[in-house]
Design an enzyme around this catalytic site. Structure first.
Site, PDB file in Angstrom:
ATOM      1  N   ARG A 102      59.243  33.834  24.543  1.00 21.47           N
ATOM      2  CA  ARG A 102      59.421  35.210  24.091  1.00 21.47           C
ATOM      3  C   ARG A 102      58.547  36.162  24.903  1.00 21.47           C
ATOM      4  NH1 ARG A 102      56.016  37.578  20.647  1.00 21.47           N
ATOM      5  NH2 ARG A 102      57.710  38.578  19.498  1.00 21.47           N
ATOM      6  N   LEU A 103      58.940  37.432  24.870  1.00 19.58           N
ATOM      7  CA  LEU A 103      58.120  38.528  25.356  1.00 19.58           C
ATOM      8  C   LEU A 103      58.039  39.553  24.233  1.00 19.58           C
ATOM      9  CD1 LEU A 103      59.389  39.156  29.022  1.00 19.58           C
ATOM     10  CD2 LEU A 103      57.207  38.160  28.337  1.00 19.58           C
ATOM     11  N   ASP A 104      56.897  40.188  24.087  1.00 16.04           N
ATOM     12  CA  ASP A 104      56.738  41.189  23.037  1.00 16.04           C
ATOM     13  C   ASP A 104      57.734  42.333  23.205  1.00 16.04           C
ATOM     14  OD1 ASP A 104      54.670  39.765  21.930  1.00 16.04           O
ATOM     15  OD2 ASP A 104      53.088  40.979  22.839  1.00 16.04           O
ATOM     16  N   TYR A 105      57.961  43.032  22.115  1.00 19.40           N
ATOM     17  CA  TYR A 105      58.885  44.174  22.088  1.00 19.40           C
ATOM     18  C   TYR A 105      58.587  45.178  23.196  1.00 19.40           C
ATOM     19  CZ  TYR A 105      61.226  48.333  20.111  1.00 19.40           C
ATOM     20  OH  TYR A 105      62.004  49.442  19.920  1.00 19.40           O
TER      21      TYR A 105
END
Length: 236
Positions: A102-105
């Site tokens: 994942r990557l942050d928003y």
């Protein structure tokens, strides 16, 4: 050709291999109409009828894409608040793909999207130590002693981070651009490391995973990995 049941489930794009194993233990998987609970059961995906929670599992051709995730996009297949998610960019494909890690928003950069559960497992499991490189614009200008602290490891609430490679790329008036290369995948790790040494992150971009880079892509664009790139990833 027969393969392990959990590998076939993961390869179908339903879930990761680890979660597939839990589905089997939880008696949610049937093979030819019979509940199977033994991990490592051998099945032939071309001949055996596989079901998870009553839904027939169909194997799809493996697809893996390198995606330039824009800022303000959720790394998920859906969002209850109606925000844009990474899978929105892949709706035109004939197969369903999911984010690897994942990557942050509010973080942009390189994200792999795939329906190959085995590959996703290998890319995210800590024991494979896949390098990831980030460019972070931080408040203030880190001194050499701070860079060395980041390289040695930072004590966070979930333990000491592994040694990292850190360098100052550019010094600005009130901020600096630094490069951090890590192989762990803790939640918000780069942001927490920088905040812990007094240089909070203003903007963050993942520029590399292993040997894969963003060259030629703009935010929101993606490309399929070549067969050579896939072979190199599997050798890692």
């Amino acid at each position: 050709m027969k393969e392990r049941l959990q590998k076939v489930i993961a390869s179908s794009g339903v879930t990761s291999r680890r979660k597939a194993e839990q589905l089997i233990v939880d008696r949610r998987v049937r093979v030819n109409g019979k509940i199977v609970t033994e991990l490592g059961t051998q099945v032939d995906p071309q001949r055996d009828r596989l079901e998870v929670d009553g839904r027939i599992i169909q194997t799809e051709p493996k697809r893996t894409y390198l995606f330039y995730k824009p800022r303000n996009v959720i790394t998920s297949a859906a969002d209850p608040h109606g925000r844009k998610v990474v899978t929105d960019y892949f709706q035109q494909l004939s197969v369903r793909v999911y984010p690897v890690g994942r990557l942050d928003y509010d973080t942009e950069g390189l994200l792999l999207m795939t329906n190959d559960g085995e590959l996703a497992y290998r890319m995210t499991h800590p024991r494979f130590e896949i390098e990831k490189s980030y460019l972070a614009q931080v408040e203030g200008i880190p001194k050499q002693a701070i860079v060395e602290r980041l390289e040695r490891g930072i004590e966070l609430e979930d333990g000491l981070t592994a040694p990292a490679k850190v360098s100052v790329v550019q010094v600005r008036q009130h901020s600096a651009l630094i490069r951090l290369v890590i192989h762990e995948g803790r939640n918000r790790q780069v942001k927490r490391m920088c905040e812990a040494v007094g240089h909070p992150v203003i903007k963050l971009k993942r520029e590399r995973i292993a040997f894969l880079r963003l060259e030629g892509l703009k935010p929101g664009e993606f490309r399929a990995l070549t067969s050579e790139e896939l072979q190199r990833l599997r050798r890692l």
